[in-house]
Write an enzyme that holds these catalytic residues in place. Structure first.
Site, PDB file in Angstrom:
ATOM      1  N   LYS A   6       3.860 -12.435 -34.077  1.00  0.00           N
ATOM      2  CA  LYS A   6       2.702 -11.672 -33.632  1.00  0.00           C
ATOM      3  C   LYS A   6       2.526 -10.358 -34.382  1.00  0.00           C
ATOM      4  CE  LYS A   6      -0.875 -11.852 -31.093  1.00  0.00           C
ATOM      5  NZ  LYS A   6      -1.811 -12.955 -31.324  1.00  0.00           N
ATOM      6  N   VAL A   7       3.605  -9.655 -34.673  1.00  0.00           N
ATOM      7  CA  VAL A   7       3.505  -8.354 -35.300  1.00  0.00           C
ATOM      8  C   VAL A   7       4.371  -8.327 -36.545  1.00  0.00           C
ATOM      9  CG1 VAL A   7       3.824  -5.864 -35.013  1.00  0.00           C
ATOM     10  CG2 VAL A   7       3.178  -7.264 -33.059  1.00  0.00           C
TER      11      VAL A   7
END
Length: 359
Positions: free
Chosen positions: A354-355
């Site tokens: 996600k990041v």
């Protein structure tokens, strides 16, 4: 002695992605709860004369910024651009950003080079804004102003509701800068209602169409104007969830070389909306038909694309600039359905998280 609790059933592939696509009308409504903050920040940018808008982000955030170029250009008449993170963060270029608004777009607010860009932009004289789901994030801490997206926590790696809210947020900020924020917010409420009807209707029709593309490995996605952001976002969804080499093109780019690559096994996804760019999209679709490629027509002007093999209509919004909020949904659901048809789990794309945690 009590019997043990039964184990929960295994999650269906794409369950998280589908849930977040379905949540988009509610997410859009949550964004509008923050309208007063958007009005306040737009007024601050206007009062400071910060009318050159520099936007940075990665992936879906960068795609939303492509929409922002048109939102700020068409509403307040401000110059807006997708700025280079590399130029300032990696090469250390010292740019004079006085008179600029620097917008950092990040779902998590933790993307390191976006945070660094905003910090440097602030030192260079820009009015800095964090557009994020997390008002307590590092990005929010480094910026002068924070605009909450209100999309809520994302469980699916492939962003949907955050992208939609980023597009809406940039439009809302631009509209308030132009002095018509309240009218734009009311139009967004209409779109939220249209989404509530559109999503379940497409859920019923898209999976059958997706089956015909099970063995497709490449695709062009074409749009123009604000819909080029949609083309970029749909292409990204096909890349990350379906392992399709999807490339976004403007309708005119298609004629300058890429059309030569088309054949019956090279489909083209076409986004047609009722705005001034429609004639160019119709012309591009004609070139696709001449090449014998499979043609998918979507958008609120999908019926203007003659001879399309598949048509996925979306409702016409209150104003043309809002079309991308609706036209992205067929692509989101198509990516979800096609990944499943290919035996892939769109909630677990290979190699993605996600990041991004490193520069």
């Amino acid at each position: 002695m009590s019997s043990p609790e039964p184990a929960p059933p295994p999650a269906e592939p794409g369950e998280k992605l589908l849930a977040e696509i379905r949540e988009q009308p509610l997410a859009l409504a949550r964004l509008l709860e923050h309208e007063a903050e958007y009005a306040r920040v737009a007024a601050a940018a206007r009062d400071r004369g910060a009318t050159t808008v520099r936007m940075v982000g990665h992936g879906s955030s960068d795609n939303a910024a492509a929409f922002g170029v048109y939102a700020f250009g068409l509403l307040p008449g401000w110059t807006a651009l997708r700025d280079s993170i590399t130029l300032t963060v990696y090469y250390g270029a010292e740019l004079d950003m006085a008179g600029s608004t620097a917008l950092g777009l990040s779902q998590s607010g933790q993307t390191p080079d976006v945070v660094e860009y905003v910090e440097r932009a602030r030192r260079s004289g820009a009015f800095t804004i964090a557009l994020t789901n997390d008002p307590a994030s590092e990005l929010a801490d480094r910026a002068e102003a924070v605009l909450p997206l209100g999309a809520g926590a994302e469980r699916s790696i492939a962003a949907t509701k955050t992208y939609l809210n980023q597009v809406a947020a940039l439009g809302l900020l631009a509209a308030h800068a132009a002095g018509r924020g309240r009218a734009f917010a009311e139009e967004l409420r209409v779109v939220a209602g249209q989404l509530e009807e559109l999503i379940p209707a497409l859920e019923r029709s898209v999976p059958q169409i997706a089956l015909a593309f099970t063995f497709v490995g490449r695709m062009f996605v074409i749009g123009r104007g604000p819909e080029f952001a949609t083309a970029r976002e749909i292409a990204l969804k096909l890349l990350e969830t379906c392992r399709i080499a999807a490339e976004p093109l403007t309708a005119t780019d298609l004629a300058h070389g890429p059309v030569a690559a088309l054949d019956p096994l090279f489909p083209v996804w076409t986004i047609a909306s009722h705005d001034d760019s429609l004639p160019a999209v119709v012309e591009a679709a004609g070139r696709v038909r001449e090449a014998g490629a499979t043609l998918v027509a979507t958008g609120d002007a999908a019926d203007a694309i003659a001879g399309a093999d598949y048509v996925l209509r979306t409702p016409r919004p209150p104003s043309p600039l809002l079309s991308p909020l609706l036209s992205v949904v067929p692509g989101q659901l198509f990516a979800w359905a096609l990944a499943r048809a290919k035996g892939l789990d769109p909630d677990s794309p290979a190699g993605l998280s996600k990041v991004t945690l490193a520069l």
